[in-house]
Design a protein around this motif. Structure first.
Motif, PDB file in Angstrom:
ATOM      1  N   LEU A  70       0.807  -1.218   0.000  1.00 50.36           N
ATOM      2  CA  LEU A  70       0.000   0.000   0.000  1.00 50.36           C
ATOM      3  C   LEU A  70       0.844   1.275   0.000  1.00 50.36           C
ATOM      4  O   LEU A  70       0.326   2.350  -0.276  1.00 50.36           O
ATOM      5  N   GLY A  71       2.127   1.167   0.345  1.00 46.55           N
ATOM      6  CA  GLY A  71       3.001   2.325   0.369  1.00 46.55           C
ATOM      7  C   GLY A  71       2.663   3.290   1.490  1.00 46.55           C
ATOM      8  O   GLY A  71       2.770   4.503   1.320  1.00 46.55           O
ATOM      9  N   ILE A  72       2.260   2.756   2.643  1.00 51.10           N
ATOM     10  CA  ILE A  72       1.909   3.594   3.791  1.00 51.10           C
ATOM     11  C   ILE A  72       2.594   3.071   5.040  1.00 51.10           C
ATOM     12  O   ILE A  72       3.112   1.960   5.062  1.00 51.10           O
ATOM     13  N   GLY A  73       2.598   3.890   6.081  1.00 56.79           N
ATOM     14  CA  GLY A  73       3.271   3.540   7.321  1.00 56.79           C
ATOM     15  C   GLY A  73       2.387   2.762   8.268  1.00 56.79           C
ATOM     16  O   GLY A  73       1.180   2.652   8.088  1.00 56.79           O
ATOM     17  N   GLY A  74       3.029   2.230   9.282  1.00 60.57           N
ATOM     18  CA  GLY A  74       2.307   1.488  10.300  1.00 60.57           C
ATOM     19  C   GLY A  74       3.276   0.818  11.248  1.00 60.57           C
ATOM     20  O   GLY A  74       4.484   1.021  11.167  1.00 60.57           O
ATOM     21  N   SER A  75       2.738   0.040  12.165  1.00 61.97           N
ATOM     22  CA  SER A  75       3.578  -0.681  13.122  1.00 61.97           C
ATOM     23  C   SER A  75       2.898  -1.985  13.506  1.00 61.97           C
ATOM     24  O   SER A  75       1.728  -2.205  13.185  1.00 61.97           O
ATOM     25  N   GLU A  76       3.648  -2.826  14.227  1.00 63.45           N
ATOM     26  CA  GLU A  76       3.095  -4.082  14.691  1.00 63.45           C
ATOM     27  C   GLU A  76       3.666  -4.388  16.069  1.00 63.45           C
ATOM     28  O   GLU A  76       4.841  -4.186  16.312  1.00 63.45           O
ATOM     29  N   LYS A  77       2.794  -4.827  16.971  1.00 67.28           N
ATOM     30  CA  LYS A  77       3.241  -5.261  18.290  1.00 67.28           C
ATOM     31  C   LYS A  77       2.100  -5.968  19.004  1.00 67.28           C
ATOM     32  O   LYS A  77       0.922  -5.714  18.739  1.00 67.28           O
ATOM     33  N   ASP A  78       2.450  -6.883  19.879  1.00 68.32           N
ATOM     34  CA  ASP A  78       1.484  -7.609  20.712  1.00 68.32           C
ATOM     35  C   ASP A  78       0.344  -8.241  19.912  1.00 68.32           C
ATOM     36  O   ASP A  78      -0.812  -8.199  20.314  1.00 68.32           O
ATOM     37  N   GLY A  79       0.636  -8.778  18.748  1.00 70.81           N
ATOM     38  CA  GLY A  79      -0.383  -9.464  17.968  1.00 70.81           C
ATOM     39  C   GLY A  79      -1.324  -8.554  17.210  1.00 70.81           C
ATOM     40  O   GLY A  79      -2.347  -9.004  16.715  1.00 70.81           O
ATOM     41  N   THR A  80      -1.008  -7.262  17.110  1.00 72.15           N
ATOM     42  CA  THR A  80      -1.843  -6.338  16.334  1.00 72.15           C
ATOM     43  C   THR A  80      -0.977  -5.607  15.305  1.00 72.15           C
ATOM     44  O   THR A  80       0.201  -5.346  15.542  1.00 72.15           O
ATOM     45  N   ILE A  81      -1.596  -5.290  14.188  1.00 77.82           N
ATOM     46  CA  ILE A  81      -0.949  -4.497  13.148  1.00 77.82           C
ATOM     47  C   ILE A  81      -1.721  -3.195  13.046  1.00 77.82           C
ATOM     48  O   ILE A  81      -2.952  -3.207  12.922  1.00 77.82           O
ATOM     49  N   ILE A  82      -1.014  -2.061  13.117  1.00 80.42           N
ATOM     50  CA  ILE A  82      -1.653  -0.746  13.019  1.00 80.42           C
ATOM     51  C   ILE A  82      -1.152  -0.094  11.732  1.00 80.42           C
ATOM     52  O   ILE A  82       0.048   0.102  11.553  1.00 80.42           O
ATOM     53  N   ILE A  83      -2.085   0.220  10.838  1.00 80.97           N
ATOM     54  CA  ILE A  83      -1.764   0.821   9.546  1.00 80.97           C
ATOM     55  C   ILE A  83      -2.422   2.200   9.482  1.00 80.97           C
ATOM     56  O   ILE A  83      -3.591   2.355   9.852  1.00 80.97           O
ATOM     57  N   GLN A  84      -1.699   3.192   8.992  1.00 84.08           N
ATOM     58  CA  GLN A  84      -2.224   4.549   8.908  1.00 84.08           C
ATOM     59  C   GLN A  84      -3.335   4.642   7.874  1.00 84.08           C
ATOM     60  O   GLN A  84      -3.243   4.071   6.798  1.00 84.08           O
ATOM     61  N   GLY A  85      -4.400   5.376   8.219  1.00 84.66           N
ATOM     62  CA  GLY A  85      -5.497   5.615   7.293  1.00 84.66           C
ATOM     63  C   GLY A  85      -6.557   4.531   7.324  1.00 84.66           C
ATOM     64  O   GLY A  85      -6.395   3.484   7.940  1.00 84.66           O
ATOM     65  N   ASP A  86      -7.691   4.804   6.645  1.00 85.48           N
ATOM     66  CA  ASP A  86      -8.786   3.842   6.573  1.00 85.48           C
ATOM     67  C   ASP A  86      -8.605   3.015   5.305  1.00 85.48           C
ATOM     68  O   ASP A  86      -9.026   3.405   4.226  1.00 85.48           O
ATOM     69  N   ASN A  87      -7.963   1.881   5.435  1.00 87.48           N
ATOM     70  CA  ASN A  87      -7.657   1.008   4.293  1.00 87.48           C
ATOM     71  C   ASN A  87      -8.154  -0.402   4.531  1.00 87.48           C
ATOM     72  O   ASN A  87      -7.531  -1.371   4.093  1.00 87.48           O
ATOM     73  N   ARG A  88      -9.275  -0.548   5.217  1.00 85.98           N
ATOM     74  CA  ARG A  88      -9.765  -1.879   5.588  1.00 85.98           C
ATOM     75  C   ARG A  88      -9.956  -2.793   4.386  1.00 85.98           C
ATOM     76  O   ARG A  88      -9.515  -3.935   4.402  1.00 85.98           O
ATOM     77  N   ASP A  89     -10.612  -2.295   3.361  1.00 86.39           N
ATOM     78  CA  ASP A  89     -10.908  -3.147   2.201  1.00 86.39           C
ATOM     79  C   ASP A  89      -9.625  -3.615   1.507  1.00 86.39           C
ATOM     80  O   ASP A  89      -9.496  -4.789   1.148  1.00 86.39           O
ATOM     81  N   LYS A  90      -8.682  -2.703   1.324  1.00 86.35           N
ATOM     82  CA  LYS A  90      -7.424  -3.059   0.660  1.00 86.35           C
ATOM     83  C   LYS A  90      -6.640  -4.059   1.500  1.00 86.35           C
ATOM     84  O   LYS A  90      -6.094  -5.038   0.977  1.00 86.35           O
ATOM     85  N   ILE A  91      -6.585  -3.829   2.810  1.00 84.48           N
ATOM     86  CA  ILE A  91      -5.852  -4.724   3.707  1.00 84.48           C
ATOM     87  C   ILE A  91      -6.509  -6.098   3.733  1.00 84.48           C
ATOM     88  O   ILE A  91      -5.822  -7.127   3.703  1.00 84.48           O
ATOM     89  N   MET A  92      -7.831  -6.127   3.765  1.00 82.43           N
ATOM     90  CA  MET A  92      -8.542  -7.398   3.771  1.00 82.43           C
ATOM     91  C   MET A  92      -8.273  -8.177   2.484  1.00 82.43           C
ATOM     92  O   MET A  92      -8.107  -9.403   2.519  1.00 82.43           O
ATOM     93  N   ASN A  93      -8.187  -7.487   1.349  1.00 84.43           N
ATOM     94  CA  ASN A  93      -7.870  -8.159   0.081  1.00 84.43           C
ATOM     95  C   ASN A  93      -6.455  -8.735   0.095  1.00 84.43           C
ATOM     96  O   ASN A  93      -6.231  -9.853  -0.369  1.00 84.43           O
ATOM     97  N   ILE A  94      -5.501  -7.981   0.640  1.00 91.62           N
ATOM     98  CA  ILE A  94      -4.115  -8.459   0.722  1.00 91.62           C
ATOM     99  C   ILE A  94      -4.040  -9.693   1.609  1.00 91.62           C
ATOM    100  O   ILE A  94      -3.400 -10.691   1.263  1.00 91.62           O
ATOM    101  N   LEU A  95      -4.709  -9.632   2.767  1.00 86.33           N
ATOM    102  CA  LEU A  95      -4.692 -10.770   3.688  1.00 86.33           C
ATOM    103  C   LEU A  95      -5.369 -11.993   3.076  1.00 86.33           C
ATOM    104  O   LEU A  95      -4.926 -13.127   3.276  1.00 86.33           O
ATOM    105  N   LYS A  96      -6.443 -11.754   2.310  1.00 84.86           N
ATOM    106  CA  LYS A  96      -7.150 -12.858   1.658  1.00 84.86           C
ATOM    107  C   LYS A  96      -6.242 -13.534   0.631  1.00 84.86           C
ATOM    108  O   LYS A  96      -6.211 -14.756   0.531  1.00 84.86           O
TER     109      LYS A  96
END
Length: 107
Positions: A70-96
């Motif tokens: 996606l070319g955006i920032g974020g972080s991961e810790k304690d079993g969670t991934i935090i991505i900047q912005g509202d990108n739920r649909d795109k992230i869900m497609n990548i995970l799928k």
């Protein structure tokens, strides 16, 4: 006489072989929860992916794949991934595409 000798007596033509346990591939049992949040972040929107059951190394690999795709920032810790912005649909497609089940929460 131990068990190995007894087996050799019972099966004289059997040749002993080395055995390696097959590596078990990790499978996520519960779906990953993908949600949108602004609270407590000075009004800045973020997408949070929760419910990770694997290792921290695998979490970092998945997070990096999402961030570079996606070319955006974020972080991961304690079993969670935090991505900047509202990108739920795109992230869900990548995970799928990566073979994970996802569940959309909120809005």
């Amino acid at each position: 006489m131990d068990l190995r000798d007894q087996l050799k007596n019972l099966f004289p033509e059997h040749e002993e072989q080395d055995f390696q346990m097959p590596e078990e591939e990790f499978k996520q049992k519960e779906p990953l929860v993908c949600k949108f949040e602004k609270k407590g972040r000075n009004g800045k929107p973020v997408t949070i992916v929760e419910g990770w059951e694997g290792s921290e190394e695998d979490l970092k690999k998945v997070s990096k794949k999402i961030k570079t795709t996606l070319g955006i920032g974020g972080s991961e810790k304690d079993g969670t991934i935090i991505i900047q912005g509202d990108n739920r649909d795109k992230i869900m497609n990548i995970l799928k595409e990566m073979g994970f089940k996802t569940k959309r929460v909120g809005g």
